[in-house]
Design a protein around this motif. Sequence first.
Motif, short mmCIF file in Angstrom:
data_model
loop_
_atom_site.label_atom_id
_atom_site.label_comp_id
_atom_site.label_asym_id
_atom_site.label_seq_id
_atom_site.Cartn_x
_atom_site.Cartn_y
_atom_site.Cartn_z
N ARG A 1 9.22 -6.22 -11.14
CA ARG A 1 9.35 -7.57 -11.74
C ARG A 1 10.46 -8.34 -11.26
NH1 ARG A 1 4.69 -9.25 -14.19
NH2 ARG A 1 4.02 -7.54 -15.71
N GLY A 2 10.28 -9.53 -10.83
CA GLY A 2 11.30 -10.30 -10.07
C GLY A 2 11.56 -10.12 -8.65
N HIS A 3 11.05 -9.25 -8.16
CA HIS A 3 11.08 -8.81 -6.82
C HIS A 3 9.78 -8.58 -5.89
CE1 HIS A 3 15.45 -8.34 -7.34
NE2 HIS A 3 15.11 -7.85 -8.44
N THR A 4 8.80 -9.32 -6.38
CA THR A 4 7.79 -9.13 -5.52
C THR A 4 7.64 -10.07 -4.36
OG1 THR A 4 6.60 -10.70 -7.24
CG2 THR A 4 6.58 -8.38 -7.68
N GLN A 5 6.86 -9.66 -3.23
CA GLN A 5 6.51 -10.46 -2.34
C GLN A 5 5.09 -10.56 -2.35
OE1 GLN A 5 8.25 -7.41 -1.46
NE2 GLN A 5 9.95 -8.45 -2.23
N PHE B 1 7.14 -2.78 -12.94
CA PHE B 1 7.89 -2.25 -13.66
C PHE B 1 9.29 -2.84 -13.54
CE2 PHE B 1 7.83 -0.96 -9.16
CZ PHE B 1 9.15 -0.69 -8.75
N THR B 2 10.04 -2.43 -14.27
CA THR B 2 11.73 -2.86 -14.15
C THR B 2 12.31 -1.37 -14.18
OG1 THR B 2 11.91 -2.84 -16.68
CG2 THR B 2 10.89 -4.78 -15.67
N GLY B 3 13.60 -1.58 -14.41
CA GLY B 3 14.45 -0.30 -14.35
C GLY B 3 14.06 0.51 -15.61
#
Length: 670
Positions: free
Chosen positions: A514-518, A526-528
């Motif tokens: 989440r927040g880092h998708t290309q 997922f997140t941490g």
Amino acid sequence: MKKLACFFVYVFVCMGMGAQAQTAHKLKPKLPAGSKAISPHLFGIFFEDINYAADGGLYAELIQNRSFEYTASDNREWHPLTAWRFTTEGFGYGTITIETNSPLHANNPHYAVLNVEDEGREGVGLTNTGFDGIAVKGGEQYDFSVFIKQLTDNSFPVTVYLKSRKGKLSNEATFNTQGKDWKKYTAALTATETNDSAMLVIVAKTKGKLALDMISLFPKKTFRNRPNGLRADLAQTIADLQPKFMRFPGGCLVHGDGLGNIYQWKNTIGPVEQRITQRNIWNYHQSVGLGYFEYFQFCEDIGAKPLPVVAAGVSCQNSGGTWRIGGTGQKGFTPDEMKAYIQDILDLIEYANGAPTTTWGAKRAAAGHPEPFKLEYIGIGNEDKITPVFKERFKMIYDVVRAQHPEITIIGTTGPFHSGEDYDLGWQFANEIKVDMVDEHYYEKPEWFINNLKRYDTYARSASKVYVGEYAAHDAGRKNTLRSALAEALYMTSLERNGDVVSFASYAPLLGRRGHTQWNPNLIYFTGTQICPTINYYVQKLFANNDGDIYYSNIVTAHVPDTAKTFAASCVKDSKTGDIILRIVNRDSVPVPAKINLGSLGGLQSTAVVTTLSGDPMAENRCGDAQNIIPQTSNISIGKSFSYQAPANSLSVIRIQSRAKVKKQHVEKK
């Protein structure tokens, strides 16, 4: 006499062959009318390091940029100290620099030099913020390690701990450095409370200079407790799919952004501090801590056949951003480079399957796995433009691998799209050289899948088999909706119906942070701290957890217009258990009565387990939302012929046990 002798030999051989044929006939009983054998390995997974799927994802390392190898070529905003902060708490001071004069290993050239001019009360050092913070759980243990060498004569007391913005989150671990050679130091940290944005602090507490590299933090509990292992909850979510194969490490990642960026499997094995990191084609960095050994091991751990993919001796046609101008960036290795590259591929097969006494089998054994990984498949190329450059190099690889390893099934490519010039040229080329299997890809709107339910009905049964290596139905805004998932489910019933042609299929991409998708959509977000399976994930799980190896036609019928394309069904048998599995997909906004006739199958229980996925067609699953659409399971009574009311906007999976299986279970319990 020679002719007569030859005649008797001929008769003898023919008799032997006849006996073998009779034996084979006994081993493979004739299937009943309306049925056919299909691939028992149809549904698997495709892992590519996109969307931070490896570092910051499946790979359990919690430290970002652990070896100071980030550069602006990875990401224009990055540098060797990205994710690090210089720490001078307690009124200490000094400097931090990145140097390359005397590295830990030539493959890992950068390291940090800490010059402590005044240690103050709490020391001087570095703080790492991880990937959007370091997620820790109270009471859990974390394994810390670092390589250090003294640059001055004095020994350094070095302290490491976890902290939050409010204070310390773990015990402090302290060790003393020992000499001017690189040495690995380890410590165990136990989190005192749960926190999703912790930081790791490492400080030196005396004046002088020291070098640091490979600063690492792993949860003690990795998947299967493997060292240098995988994030346990994320790996388990993948394992729960029960994939029959796993394709790795890409994707576009494999043929890279230019020849110098092609993925080199040999750079990813051995001690992690000796692996060669590189820029990721998706504009971040690959530590390759998750390398070929870890990929093979994960396949083994989850019972999936390994399917590595290597470049076909050419770079991606979109290299250098040329996708903007028609994709003219495909370059090929020179003939001399191809010789070495082909040998690398042969070495890969030896690494996977060779005895521990072979050169590369010994390297596998040294990593802790003397037994072979049982490699059966290898992909050559990925979405390549079918040019003379590509064809020449593919055939060079194909001819050598086919000659030296006839036991390996080679999978080719039909270009980046499901139709068009490259697709046509790719199939023409595959037919010319008789490739075992070809890889087809398509990312389309749900309507495309609905309109192509008969795509494989007319494929030649004697030509190359098909691997649907990447597919996904993306709805408006590239969202994972029930509508898109049901379109995929409809299509997957057609893959089962054509399981004699389609050998493998895998949704793509698998993971997205989440927040880092290309790229969107993805199967699992997922997140941490969170794992967020999409509705599409549950569709894949319902198919893969209930697969079969025999397909029966005309078992399920429904009175719906053929042109409506809202209803589809399939019936398969799992020969190992004797179970019959029905899949019924209804995309209509009203329930549809389906008629099921099991009379020709016989020997089945009078009850069945039905699992249903249904709801608002535009619904999306969100992390932690109690309203998420998830499978619901119940029991139903059945007969040789019965009706089933398929709910509106639903996938239903009905599993029926054989009476023989239940009897066997009853005897075993006694």
